[in-house]
Motif scaffolding. Structure first.
Motif, mmCIF file in Angstrom:
data_model
loop_
_atom_site.group_PDB
_atom_site.id
_atom_site.type_symbol
_atom_site.label_atom_id
_atom_site.label_comp_id
_atom_site.label_asym_id
_atom_site.label_seq_id
_atom_site.Cartn_x
_atom_site.Cartn_y
_atom_site.Cartn_z
ATOM 1 N N GLY A 1 0.857 -1.140 0.093
ATOM 2 C CA GLY A 1 -0.114 -0.056 -0.072
ATOM 3 C C GLY A 1 0.784 1.470 0.005
ATOM 4 N N ASP A 2 2.045 1.297 0.935
ATOM 5 C CA ASP A 2 2.820 2.392 0.879
ATOM 6 C C ASP A 2 3.612 2.701 -0.518
ATOM 7 N N MET A 3 4.077 1.418 -1.114
ATOM 8 C CA MET A 3 4.578 1.716 -2.554
ATOM 9 C C MET A 3 3.849 2.349 -3.412
ATOM 10 N N SER A 4 2.262 1.537 -3.457
ATOM 11 C CA SER A 4 1.350 2.194 -4.554
ATOM 12 C C SER A 4 1.317 3.749 -4.015
ATOM 13 N N ALA A 5 0.968 4.283 -3.061
ATOM 14 C CA ALA A 5 0.825 5.406 -2.768
ATOM 15 C C ALA A 5 1.812 6.329 -3.269
ATOM 16 N N MET A 6 3.051 6.032 -3.137
ATOM 17 C CA MET A 6 4.244 6.635 -3.635
ATOM 18 C C MET A 6 4.265 6.463 -5.078
ATOM 19 N N LEU A 7 4.021 5.530 -5.869
ATOM 20 C CA LEU A 7 3.977 5.449 -7.361
ATOM 21 C C LEU A 7 2.706 6.240 -7.770
ATOM 22 N N ASP B 1 14.524 5.512 -0.616
ATOM 23 C CA ASP B 1 15.030 4.630 0.658
ATOM 24 C C ASP B 1 14.011 4.012 1.040
ATOM 25 N N VAL B 2 12.775 4.768 1.313
ATOM 26 C CA VAL B 2 11.865 4.035 1.937
ATOM 27 C C VAL B 2 11.182 2.967 0.955
ATOM 28 N N PHE B 3 11.040 3.500 -0.242
ATOM 29 C CA PHE B 3 10.562 2.564 -1.381
ATOM 30 C C PHE B 3 11.282 1.281 -1.300
ATOM 31 N N ALA B 4 12.675 1.352 -1.364
ATOM 32 C CA ALA B 4 13.609 0.193 -1.464
ATOM 33 C C ALA B 4 13.292 -0.691 -0.224
ATOM 34 N N LYS B 5 13.109 0.060 1.077
ATOM 35 C CA LYS B 5 13.087 -0.856 2.308
ATOM 36 C C LYS B 5 11.735 -1.573 2.058
ATOM 37 N N MET C 1 2.856 -18.987 -5.984
ATOM 38 C CA MET C 1 3.569 -18.509 -5.118
ATOM 39 C C MET C 1 5.215 -18.168 -5.263
ATOM 40 N N SER C 2 5.547 -19.274 -5.889
ATOM 41 C CA SER C 2 7.085 -19.173 -6.377
ATOM 42 C C SER C 2 7.186 -17.714 -7.390
ATOM 43 N N GLU C 3 6.076 -17.789 -8.163
ATOM 44 C CA GLU C 3 6.288 -16.389 -9.119
ATOM 45 C C GLU C 3 6.259 -15.214 -8.421
ATOM 46 N N PHE C 4 5.337 -15.021 -7.328
ATOM 47 C CA PHE C 4 5.323 -13.900 -6.529
ATOM 48 C C PHE C 4 6.611 -13.847 -5.844
ATOM 49 N N GLN C 5 7.361 -14.668 -5.330
ATOM 50 C CA GLN C 5 8.439 -14.437 -4.635
ATOM 51 C C GLN C 5 9.570 -13.823 -5.531
ATOM 52 N N GLU C 6 9.548 -14.516 -6.854
ATOM 53 C CA GLU C 6 10.483 -14.194 -7.853
ATOM 54 C C GLU C 6 10.091 -12.835 -8.356
ATOM 55 N N ASN C 7 8.920 -12.233 -8.354
ATOM 56 C CA ASN C 7 8.378 -10.845 -8.869
ATOM 57 C C ASN C 7 8.951 -10.012 -7.729
ATOM 58 N N ALA C 8 8.752 -10.492 -6.496
ATOM 59 C CA ALA C 8 9.178 -9.607 -5.277
ATOM 60 C C ALA C 8 10.758 -9.331 -5.313
ATOM 61 N N ALA C 9 11.383 -10.365 -5.515
ATOM 62 C CA ALA C 9 12.889 -10.271 -5.705
ATOM 63 C C ALA C 9 13.411 -9.370 -6.592
ATOM 64 N N LYS C 10 12.657 -9.442 -7.923
ATOM 65 C CA LYS C 10 13.193 -8.436 -8.831
ATOM 66 C C LYS C 10 12.644 -7.115 -8.517
ATOM 67 N N LEU C 11 11.812 -6.986 -7.605
ATOM 68 C CA LEU C 11 11.220 -5.570 -7.602
ATOM 69 C C LEU C 11 12.248 -5.126 -6.428
ATOM 70 N N VAL D 1 15.298 -5.641 -6.348
ATOM 71 C CA VAL D 1 16.550 -5.284 -6.958
ATOM 72 C C VAL D 1 16.182 -3.829 -7.985
ATOM 73 N N ALA D 2 15.016 -3.785 -8.643
ATOM 74 C CA ALA D 2 14.764 -2.594 -9.390
ATOM 75 C C ALA D 2 14.636 -1.525 -8.238
ATOM 76 N N ALA D 3 14.199 -1.787 -7.227
ATOM 77 C CA ALA D 3 14.125 -0.295 -6.175
ATOM 78 C C ALA D 3 15.277 0.226 -5.631
#
Ligand code: ASC
Length: 128
Positions: free
Chosen positions: A24-30, A39-43, A85-95, A97-99
């Motif tokens: 929710g916090d990331m969404s509000a920022m975007l 920094d907050v977004f990356a955290k 569930m694995s795909e979610f974890q992979e996408n979250a890991a990529k996010l 990195v991007a962040a």
């Protein structure tokens, strides 16, 4: 190991609640509803990557019975559920990195992909 379905349900709901807060916090920022703080977004993204590993353990057999929106279909389609569930974890890991970078389009696209993982599973396996 959980003592009961209720314990497993509580465990996974706690993890999802923490994930939803980060999201929710990331969404509000975007969306520009609050100032983008890299920094907050990356955290937040780091937190989602870590938290994404938690809920799966709580989906024990029989835990569609209780105070939960999880559908019994999960346990009839375990392979599909696990791969989502694995795909979610992979996408979250990529996010995460991007962040750490400064490419806003890459961040947005990684965020969208992670959100699609959330929604894909909800559409299939969560009561509406
Ligand atoms: C959220 C939230 C969800 C997902 C989903 C993404 O912030 O609580 O369930 O994002 O809406 O599409």
């Amino acid at each position: 190991n959980f003592e009961s379905a209720d314990d497993a349900i509580h465990y996974r709901q706690s993890a999802f609640g923490l994930i939803a807060y980060q999201f929710g916090d990331m969404s509000a920022m975007l969306k520009g509803k609050k100032e983008f703080n890299a920094d907050v977004f990356a955290k937040r993204a780091e937190n989602v990557a870590a938290l994404s590993k938690l809920p799966a353990e709580g989906f024990i057999a029989g835990s569609d019975k209780g105070n939960t929106d999880a559908l019994g279909k999960i346990w009839e389609n375990q392979a599909d559920f696990d791969s989502r569930m694995s795909e979610f974890q992979e996408n979250a890991a990529k996010l995460a990195v991007a962040a750490k970078g400064t490419d806003k389009d890459a961040i947005k696209s990684a965020f969208m992909n992670t959100g699609k993982s959330c929604k894909g599973c909800h559409d299939n396996y969560k009561k509406d």
